[in-house]
Design a protein around this motif. Structure first.
Motif, short mmCIF file in Angstrom:
data_model
loop_
_atom_site.label_atom_id
_atom_site.label_comp_id
_atom_site.label_asym_id
_atom_site.label_seq_id
_atom_site.Cartn_x
_atom_site.Cartn_y
_atom_site.Cartn_z
N MET A 173 0.82 -1.21 0.00
CA MET A 173 0.00 0.00 0.00
C MET A 173 0.86 1.26 0.00
O MET A 173 0.50 2.26 -0.64
N ILE A 174 1.98 1.24 0.70
CA ILE A 174 2.88 2.39 0.68
C ILE A 174 3.43 2.61 -0.73
O ILE A 174 3.49 3.74 -1.23
N ILE A 175 3.78 1.53 -1.39
CA ILE A 175 4.25 1.62 -2.78
C ILE A 175 3.12 2.13 -3.67
O ILE A 175 3.35 2.96 -4.56
N ALA A 176 1.89 1.68 -3.43
CA ALA A 176 0.75 2.13 -4.22
C ALA A 176 0.50 3.63 -4.06
O ALA A 176 0.16 4.32 -5.03
N VAL A 177 0.69 4.15 -2.85
CA VAL A 177 0.56 5.60 -2.64
C VAL A 177 1.60 6.34 -3.48
O VAL A 177 1.29 7.33 -4.15
N TRP A 178 2.83 5.84 -3.46
CA TRP A 178 3.89 6.47 -4.26
C TRP A 178 3.55 6.38 -5.75
O TRP A 178 3.73 7.36 -6.48
#
Length: 144
Positions: A33-38
């Motif tokens: 999810m952190i990668i998806a935000v980026w």
């Protein structure tokens, strides 16, 4: 009596193993999810550089919204794992009768038997800010 103490200890260890399994799964999804935000923020910034049209802005906003909503759901799931584990340990403590849980388990019950507002709020702020970082640049002139 000694057999009951050992059985209780094994149940307690089993609950901690289950907890760690849930934490590992949540950590994997959390990293994704952190990668998806980026990715959402990066897609938006590249789209602005390329002169994206209205349809593209709507699609990117929908993508950023899906990332944010998935993140908010993850925050709730993580909180449920913590509270659920505390409740499972508390149930074992009640079932044990005179046999006490370990001090670490007792402390965990005391700290996590109810939903943690600070933990959830921090997660909510992160995903809402990620959504805003990805979408504000699409809809407002941020070059000035």
């Amino acid at each position: 009596m000694e057999e009951l103490v050992m059985q209780s200890a094994w149940f307690e260890v089993g609950l901690w193993e289950t907890y760690q399994t849930g934490r590992g799964a949540n950590a994997s999804v959390g990293i994704a999810m952190i990668i998806a935000v980026w990715v959402a923020a990066r897609f938006s910034s590249v789209a602005i550089e390329k002169g994206v049209n209205l349809v593209g802005k709507i699609i990117l906003t929908a993508f950023a919204a899906s990332v944010a909503l998935g993140g908010l759901a993850l925050v709730g799931t993580i909180d449920a794992v913590w509270v659920g584990h505390a409740n499972a340990l508390a149930g074992l403590d009640v079932a044990n009768g005179d046999i006490d849980l370990s001090p670490g388990s007792q402390l965990y019950i005391d700290m996590n038997s109810e939903s943690n507002v600070l933990r959830k709020t921090a997660g909510y702020i992160f995903y809402i800010c990620g959504f805003l970082i990805a979408t504000v640049q699409l809809w407002f002139d941020t070059s000035k």
